[in-house]
Design an enzyme around this catalytic site. Structure first.
Site, PDB file in Angstrom:
ATOM      1  N   TYR A   1      -2.190   0.271  10.524  1.00 24.33           N
ATOM      2  CA  TYR A   1      -2.453  -0.233   9.175  1.00 24.33           C
ATOM      3  C   TYR A   1      -1.205  -0.113   8.301  1.00 24.33           C
ATOM      4  CZ  TYR A   1      -4.087  -0.543   4.399  1.00 24.33           C
ATOM      5  OH  TYR A   1      -4.220  -0.891   3.071  1.00 24.33           O
TER       6      TYR A   1
ATOM      7  N   SER B   1       0.846  -1.198   0.000  1.00 29.72           N
ATOM      8  CA  SER B   1       0.000   0.000   0.000  1.00 29.72           C
ATOM      9  C   SER B   1       0.876   1.240   0.000  1.00 29.72           C
ATOM     10  CB  SER B   1      -0.892   0.007   1.242  1.00 29.72           C
ATOM     11  OG  SER B   1      -1.566   1.247   1.379  1.00 29.72           O
TER      12      SER B   1
END
Length: 278
Positions: A160, A130
């Site tokens: 995250y 990501s």
């Protein structure tokens, strides 16, 4: 991907995963999808649940169980592996970090370890990383005025981002240490048809535009993020698989726009057509 070959897609019932499955099936691949989801609205909308089993089959299995994912590799014998399974929600990762690290890091390690011992090994493996692994995108773009490069440090400040960085590092380590044909793809926020995340800016704006729910801005609307249309995200996964097969083992690649867009910039066109913003 070639006609008649098999692709394994973990996290296939999600937004990006379902679009990737659709593209692979349309190219003539047989796709084995793995997901724990008990319902699959994205797969249904894209017509994948109506595909015959020789084109697409959905297995309810988990990447958290090493023996389970070993069995999956033995049963599927995939030519290509796309690993998208994991915790994709930032707030959920912050609230339950142990589960986020288990899914994103150890789930990736289990998948890569199964690929390492598979006989034959997959030709290419692409792991979903990501752009959040780079840390504070907003501050960086405001001060540097340039897109990220693959050489920028992974400076993730939240659970995250840290868990995705762990998956990224694991993929690159397996590629370099064991010659596994794996690439980590750091793509921007995807958007497009079938997006089930109603809290995300673009789906929320569309719902507001249709009069379903009002849109409430947090902050002054100057915050910027990178957005990439889902078809372009899928194209990035397919291209990374080609690169992995050609020898780009243990590498990481970015996929996103050259410049981020602010909330205000994204909403301007919708405001002009009657989208209420409060």
């Amino acid at each position: 991907m070639r006609l008649g070959e098999t692709a394994l897609v973990t996290g296939c019932a999600g937004f990006i995963g379902s679009h990737l499955v659709r593209a692979l099936v349309d190219q003539g691949c047989r796709v084995v999808g793995v997901d724990l989801a008990t319902h699959a609205p994205c797969l249904r909308v894209l017509g994948l649940l109506d595909e015959p089993p020789e084109r697409f089959v959905l297995w309810k299995r988990t990447v958290l169980d090493e023996a389970n994912i070993d069995m999956t590799l033995r049963d599927a014998r995939p030519d290509w592996v796309f690993h998208l399974a994991g915790q994709s929600h930032i707030n959920a990762s912050q609230t339950a970090p142990v589960r986020a690290f288990a899914l994103n890091v150890m789930g990736t390690v289990h998948l890569l370890e199964a690929c390492r011992h598979a006989d034959p090994r997959p030709k290419a493996i692409v792991v979903a990383s990501s752009n959040h692994a780079y840390g504070d995108l907003h501050a960086f773009h405001r001060t540097e005025h340039r897109p990220f490069t693959e050489d920028d440090p992974l400076a993730q400040p939240d659970m995250y981002g840290a868990s995705k960085a762990g998956a990224d590092l694991a993929a690159r380590a397996y590629g370099k240490s064991y010659g596994l044909p794996v690439i980590a793809l750091r793509h921007a926020n995807g958007y497009g048809p079938c997006d089930p995340h109603e809290s995300h800016l673009i789906p929320a704006a569309i719902l507001a535009r249709s009069g379903t729910t009002p849109l409430t801005l947090r902050g002054d609307g100057s915050a910027k993020k990178d957005y990439l249309f889902v078809d372009d995200v899928v194209a990035a996964y397919l291209r990374c698989a080609e690169l992995a097969e050609c020898g780009a083992h243990g590498e990481a690649f970015n996929a996103g726009p050259d410049t981020p867009a602010s909330v205000v910039e994204i909403l301007n066109a919708l405001v002009e057509t009657g989208c209420g913003v409060t």
